[in-house]
Design an enzyme around this catalytic site. Structure first.
Site, PDB file in Angstrom:
ATOM      1  N   GLY A   1      -0.375   0.166  15.943  1.00 17.84           N
ATOM      2  CA  GLY A   1       0.206  -0.040  14.621  1.00 17.84           C
ATOM      3  C   GLY A   1       0.360   1.284  13.893  1.00 17.84           C
TER       4      GLY A   1
ATOM      5  N   LYS B   1       0.808  -1.232   0.000  1.00 16.25           N
ATOM      6  CA  LYS B   1       0.000   0.000   0.000  1.00 16.25           C
ATOM      7  C   LYS B   1       0.838   1.278   0.000  1.00 16.25           C
ATOM      8  CE  LYS B   1      -4.108  -2.068   2.017  1.00 16.25           C
ATOM      9  NZ  LYS B   1      -5.112  -2.058   3.084  1.00 16.25           N
TER      10      LYS B   1
ATOM     11  N   ASP C   1      -9.979   2.605   2.432  1.00 13.96           N
ATOM     12  CA  ASP C   1     -10.005   1.847   3.689  1.00 13.96           C
ATOM     13  C   ASP C   1     -10.663   2.643   4.820  1.00 13.96           C
ATOM     14  OD1 ASP C   1      -8.808  -0.497   2.803  1.00 13.96           O
ATOM     15  OD2 ASP C   1      -6.785   0.195   3.280  1.00 13.96           O
TER      16      ASP C   1
HETATM   17  P1  ATR Z   1       0.039  -3.157   6.957  1.00 15.42           P
HETATM   18  O1  ATR Z   1      -0.208  -2.730   5.554  1.00 15.42           O
HETATM   19  O2  ATR Z   1      -0.719  -4.368   7.407  1.00 15.42           O
HETATM   20  O3  ATR Z   1      -0.106  -2.049   7.946  1.00 15.42           O
HETATM   21  P2  ATR Z   1       2.838  -2.914   7.421  1.00 15.42           P
HETATM   22  O4  ATR Z   1       2.919  -1.564   6.789  1.00 15.42           O
HETATM   23  O5  ATR Z   1       3.948  -3.886   7.232  1.00 15.42           O
HETATM   24  O6  ATR Z   1       1.551  -3.671   6.965  1.00 15.42           O
HETATM   25  O7  ATR Z   1       2.602  -2.685   9.000  1.00 15.42           O
HETATM   26  C1  ATR Z   1       2.472  -3.751   9.895  1.00 15.42           C
HETATM   27  C2  ATR Z   1       2.196  -3.203  11.270  1.00 15.42           C
HETATM   28  O8  ATR Z   1       2.135  -4.277  12.203  1.00 15.42           O
HETATM   29  C3  ATR Z   1       3.270  -2.266  11.774  1.00 15.42           C
HETATM   30  O9  ATR Z   1       2.678  -1.345  12.665  1.00 15.42           O
HETATM   31  C4  ATR Z   1       4.193  -3.240  12.503  1.00 15.42           C
HETATM   32  O10 ATR Z   1       5.037  -2.657  13.457  1.00 15.42           O
HETATM   33  P3  ATR Z   1       6.464  -2.087  12.992  1.00 15.42           P
HETATM   34  O11 ATR Z   1       6.188  -0.757  12.358  1.00 15.42           O
HETATM   35  O12 ATR Z   1       7.234  -2.000  14.245  1.00 15.42           O
HETATM   36  O13 ATR Z   1       7.020  -3.100  12.019  1.00 15.42           O
HETATM   37  C5  ATR Z   1       3.153  -4.100  13.177  1.00 15.42           C
HETATM   38  N1  ATR Z   1       3.679  -5.396  13.582  1.00 15.42           N
HETATM   39  C6  ATR Z   1       3.974  -6.436  12.773  1.00 15.42           C
HETATM   40  N2  ATR Z   1       4.412  -7.491  13.509  1.00 15.42           N
HETATM   41  C7  ATR Z   1       4.379  -7.091  14.804  1.00 15.42           C
HETATM   42  C8  ATR Z   1       4.687  -7.729  16.048  1.00 15.42           C
HETATM   43  N3  ATR Z   1       5.105  -8.989  16.094  1.00 15.42           N
HETATM   44  N4  ATR Z   1       4.511  -7.011  17.186  1.00 15.42           N
HETATM   45  C9  ATR Z   1       4.079  -5.742  17.143  1.00 15.42           C
HETATM   46  N5  ATR Z   1       3.767  -5.082  15.996  1.00 15.42           N
HETATM   47  C10 ATR Z   1       3.903  -5.756  14.851  1.00 15.42           C
END
Ligand code: ATR
Length: 291
Positions: free
Chosen positions: A138, A77, A113
C-alpha cells in the site's frame, strides 16, 4: 482566519472530534473519553462524518464552534495535510495528517500513526524491529503515515508495493533513502524473497479484496501487521497464519497508541494505554470498521 480566534471561555468543556467517512463505528470517541476520565481532564470528543466534498466546510464549522483539536481518518489524511498552516516534521515527511492542533493562526498538522505503530510493536508486542527486511503493501495515507517511523525505528531495507505503481514510486521518493527504500511492482511480488516484517496498509479488504500474496513472503520469524482491526483485518491475518508468520498483529494497539500520542499533543499529559487496550480487545468481536 476568524475561525481561529482564541477560545475565550475556559469554563467551556474542551471540544475535540474525529473526522472521517465513514466514521460512525470509530473507537476514538471512547478511547479519548477513557483517557480524559483517567487523567481528570473534562473534554468532549465526537465523531463527524464528512464526505470528501464536505470535509473543508465541516472542519471550518468545527473550528468556528471552538474545536481545539481533531483526529483525521480515512479518507482525509492527505487532504488534511494541505489545509494546515504548519506541519510537524513527521507529518511533513508522511504527507499525511491524523492529528490537528488548534493554533491562533490555523491548524497545526501532526501525524501520530507511525509512532503509535512502532510503540505498539516494540513495547506491547516486544518486537525488535532493527534490521528487519520489510514489505509495505500500500502507498496511500496509512502507508505514508507509518513508513517514516518504521525507517526511524531501524528496520532494514523497505520494499513498497502498491496496486497503482506510481504511488509506490512517489512514496519511495518522498522517503528520500534510495539505497534503502525500493518501490516494486505488485505483479512482481513473487520474486521479492522473504520478509521479517510485512505491513498491510491497503484498504483492499474493505473494497474488492486483498491482492494475492505468495506464502513464500513469510518466514518463521516474520511479523505480519495489518493497520486495520476487526473484520477488515481478518483476510490478511488469516493469510499470515497460513503462511507461517510468527507474529500476527492487527491495528488495534496502534489505534490506542496513536490516540495516546494525540492526547499528549492536546493536553500535555500522557495517558496510560494498557487498560484501554485490554478493554477494547475484549470487545473485539464487536468491532467492524477500522479508524
Ligand atoms: P488510506 O488512508 O487507508 O491509506 P488511501 O490513501 O485511499 O487510504 O489508500 C488506500 C490504499 O489501499 C492504497 O494503497 C490503495 O491502492 P491504490 O493506490 O492503487 O489505490 C490500496 N487499495 C485499495 N483497494 C485495493 C485493492 N482492491 N487492491 C489493492 N490495493 C488496494
Amino acid at each position: 482566519m476568524s475561525n481561529f480566534a482564541a477560545v475565550a471561555n475556559p469554563a467551556v468543556v474542551k471540544r475535540f472530534a474525529v473526522i472521517g467517512h465513514p466514521v460512525a463505528h470509530s473507537l476514538s470517541p471512547g478511547i479519548h473519553a477513557a483517557f480524559g476520565k483517567q487523567t481528570g481532564i473534562a473534554l468532549s470528543y465526537t465523531a463527524i462524518d464528512a464526505a470528501p466534498e464536505h470535509f473543508d466546510a465541516l472542519l471550518a464549522e468545527f473550528a468556528a464552534e471552538g474545536g481545539l483539536g481533531a483526529n483525521i481518518t480515512l479518507p482525509h489524511k492527505t487532504r488534511a495535510a494541505t489545509i494546515c498552516t504548519t506541519l510537524s516534521e513527521r507529518a511533513r515527511r508522511a504527507g499525511a495528517v491524523n492529528t490537528l492542533i488548534r493554533t491562533p493562526t490555523g491548524w497545526e498538522g501532526d501525524n501520530t500513526d507511525g509512532v503509535g505503530l512502532v510503540r505498539d510493536l516494540t513495547e506491547r508486542h516486544g518486537l525488535d524491529l532493527r534490521q528487519r527486511r520489510t514489505l509495505l503493501i500500500g502507498a496511500g495515507g496509512a502507508a505514508r503515515g507509518v513508513a517514516p517511523a518504521l525507517l526511524d525505528a531501524g528496520i532494514g531495507d523497505l520494499f513498497i508495493v502498491n496496486r497503482t505503481p506510481e504511488r509506490a514510486d512517489a512514496l519511495a521518493d518522498a522517503l528520500a533513502q534510495p539505497g534503502r527504500v525500493h518501490p516494486r511492482y505488485l505483479r512482481d511480488i513473487g520474486s521479492l524473497g522473504t520478509f521479517d516484517l510485512i505491513v498491510n496498509a491497503t484498504s483492499a479488504a474493505r473494497a474488492d479484496g486483498l491482492p494475492a500474496l505468495p506464502m513464500a513472503l513469510a518466514n518463521p520469524r516474520t511479523a505480519a501487521v495489518d493497520l486495520s482491526y476487526g473484520e477488515v483485518a481478518i483476510p490478511f491475518l488469516a493469510w499470515a497464519r497460513a503462511a507461517g508468520a510468527h507474529d500476527r498483529i492487527d491495528g488495534l494497539g496502534m489505534l490506542v497508541e496513536q490516540a495516546a500520542e494525540s492526547f499528549q499533543r492536546w493536553h500535555h499529559v500522557r495517558p496510560e494505554t494498557d487498560a484501554v487496550f485490554e478493554e477494547l480487545r475484549e470487545h473485539r468481536a464487536e468491532l467492524v470498521t477500522a479508524d
